[in-house]
Design a protein around this motif. Structure first.
Motif, short mmCIF file in Angstrom:
data_model
loop_
_atom_site.label_atom_id
_atom_site.label_comp_id
_atom_site.label_asym_id
_atom_site.label_seq_id
_atom_site.Cartn_x
_atom_site.Cartn_y
_atom_site.Cartn_z
N THR A 58 10.51 2.03 -5.10
CA THR A 58 10.11 0.63 -5.06
C THR A 58 9.21 0.36 -6.24
O THR A 58 8.91 1.26 -7.03
N THR A 59 8.79 -0.88 -6.38
CA THR A 59 7.71 -1.21 -7.30
C THR A 59 6.50 -1.66 -6.48
O THR A 59 6.65 -2.16 -5.36
N MET A 60 5.32 -1.45 -7.04
CA MET A 60 4.12 -1.96 -6.39
C MET A 60 3.24 -2.60 -7.45
O MET A 60 3.30 -2.24 -8.63
N GLU A 61 2.45 -3.55 -7.02
CA GLU A 61 1.56 -4.26 -7.92
C GLU A 61 0.16 -3.69 -7.81
O GLU A 61 -0.45 -3.71 -6.74
N HIS A 62 -0.32 -3.20 -8.93
CA HIS A 62 -1.64 -2.57 -9.02
C HIS A 62 -2.55 -3.55 -9.74
O HIS A 62 -2.22 -4.02 -10.84
N SER A 63 -3.68 -3.88 -9.14
CA SER A 63 -4.53 -4.95 -9.68
C SER A 63 -5.12 -4.61 -11.04
O SER A 63 -5.58 -5.51 -11.75
N THR A 69 0.85 -1.19 0.00
CA THR A 69 0.00 0.00 0.00
C THR A 69 0.88 1.24 0.00
O THR A 69 2.06 1.20 0.37
N LYS A 70 0.29 2.36 -0.39
CA LYS A 70 1.07 3.60 -0.46
C LYS A 70 1.56 4.01 0.92
O LYS A 70 2.72 4.44 1.07
N HIS A 106 8.57 6.59 -7.92
CA HIS A 106 9.75 7.45 -7.91
C HIS A 106 9.55 8.65 -6.99
O HIS A 106 8.43 9.13 -6.79
N ASP A 107 10.66 9.15 -6.48
CA ASP A 107 10.71 10.45 -5.82
C ASP A 107 10.43 11.50 -6.90
O ASP A 107 11.21 11.66 -7.84
N ALA A 108 9.33 12.24 -6.76
CA ALA A 108 8.91 13.16 -7.82
C ALA A 108 9.91 14.29 -8.07
O ALA A 108 9.91 14.88 -9.15
N ALA A 109 10.77 14.58 -7.11
CA ALA A 109 11.75 15.65 -7.28
C ALA A 109 12.70 15.37 -8.44
O ALA A 109 13.34 16.29 -8.96
N HIS A 110 12.80 14.11 -8.86
CA HIS A 110 13.70 13.72 -9.94
C HIS A 110 12.95 13.47 -11.26
O HIS A 110 13.59 13.13 -12.26
N ASP A 111 11.65 13.64 -11.26
CA ASP A 111 10.85 13.26 -12.43
C ASP A 111 10.48 14.50 -13.25
O ASP A 111 9.71 15.35 -12.79
N PRO A 112 11.01 14.63 -14.48
CA PRO A 112 10.74 15.83 -15.28
C PRO A 112 9.26 16.06 -15.55
O PRO A 112 8.84 17.22 -15.70
N VAL A 113 8.46 15.01 -15.64
CA VAL A 113 7.02 15.20 -15.89
C VAL A 113 6.38 15.91 -14.70
O VAL A 113 5.60 16.86 -14.86
N TYR A 114 6.70 15.45 -13.50
CA TYR A 114 6.17 16.13 -12.31
C TYR A 114 6.68 17.56 -12.23
O TYR A 114 5.90 18.49 -11.95
N LEU A 115 7.96 17.78 -12.45
CA LEU A 115 8.54 19.11 -12.31
C LEU A 115 7.94 20.09 -13.31
O LEU A 115 7.63 21.24 -12.96
N ALA A 116 7.75 19.65 -14.55
CA ALA A 116 7.14 20.52 -15.56
C ALA A 116 5.69 20.85 -15.19
O ALA A 116 5.24 21.99 -15.36
N ARG A 168 5.90 4.80 4.86
CA ARG A 168 6.43 4.58 6.21
C ARG A 168 7.83 3.99 6.18
O ARG A 168 8.61 4.20 7.12
N GLN A 169 8.17 3.28 5.13
CA GLN A 169 9.51 2.73 5.00
C GLN A 169 10.49 3.74 4.42
O GLN A 169 11.66 3.81 4.83
N TRP A 170 10.01 4.54 3.46
CA TRP A 170 10.91 5.41 2.70
C TRP A 170 11.16 6.76 3.37
O TRP A 170 12.30 7.25 3.42
N VAL A 171 10.12 7.40 3.88
CA VAL A 171 10.25 8.75 4.42
C VAL A 171 11.30 8.84 5.54
O VAL A 171 12.12 9.77 5.53
#
Length: 213
Positions: free
Chosen positions: A85-90, A12-13, A98-108, A18-21
């Motif tokens: 990480t990866t997660m399985e979405h049904s 779950t998100k 991904h950490d959005a700070a590194h994602d050009p789509v999020y940043l744009a 809780r593991q990453w932050v």
């Protein structure tokens, strides 16, 4: 518009958060022994390929944390360290988080939202059923006719509880602990349950300008 599936997600998100932050340098000094969900908001990817979701969490000491993530069908090329990480979405299958700070789509998308006074995406459900109550409402402080520069390869730095991202044409600051005063600058501000006065979630400064405008 954000298309929402009534899906099962593993992990779950909140479990992955809780593991990453607690491992993030911007969380140093904050009691993140427990993290509880406050709410989340989304942006639209114009191409409909990348999920753009920012989480609002409450730490054990009461601090509100702002944590943007992106979800992709494949790892973001050249950003291996940003893969959480990866997660399985049904419905959608394997999603690469991904950490959005590194994602050009999020940043744009963030830069456009801030500069043009945009808002979070509205939800549309893919399947019938009850709709989630949304309390997190965000908007940019700019004007609809503002020019939005291109975003180049991000350079990411941690400064206290902020992540500062230089995208070539602008500097974006993600405030993981939201600020109280937007001051005279381009910002993404928001409210949520328990927060009636707008908080500053991110700011943008265009290179070559004093206040980003």
């Amino acid at each position: 518009m954000a298309l929402i599936h009534r899906a099962t997600i593993v992990p779950t998100k909140i479990d992955l958060l809780r593991q990453w932050v607690p491992l993030q340098p911007w969380a140093t000094g904050i009691d993140v022994g427990t993290l509880e969900v406050v709410d989340a908001y989304r942006f639209d990817d114009p191409d409909g390929e990348v999920g753009l979701e920012s989480h609002l969490l409450r730490a054990a000491d009461g601090t509100i944390l702002h944590v943007p993530l992106t979800y992709r069908s494949a790892p973001l090329p050249g950003a291996e360290t940003a893969l959480i990480t990866t997660m399985e979405h049904s419905v959608l299958g394997t999603r690469h988080v991904h950490d959005a700070a590194h994602d050009p789509v999020y940043l744009a998308t963030l830069l456009r939202t801030v500069l043009t006074g945009g808002t979070q995406a509205t939800f549309e459900y893919a399947e019938p059923g009850p709709e989630r109550t949304v309390t997190a409402l965000v908007h940019g402080t700019g004007q609809a006719d503002a020019d939005v520069p291109d975003v180049h390869a991000p350079s990411v730095d941690t400064r206290g509880t902020d992540t500062v991202v230089d995208v070539g044409t602008a500097a974006l600051t993600l405030h993981h602990v939201p600020l109280d005063d937007p001051a005279d600058r381009h910002a993404l501000v928001g409210t949520w349950a328990g927060r009636a006065h707008p908080a500053v979630l991110a700011t943008a400064v265009l290179h070559g300008t004093e206040h980003g405008g």
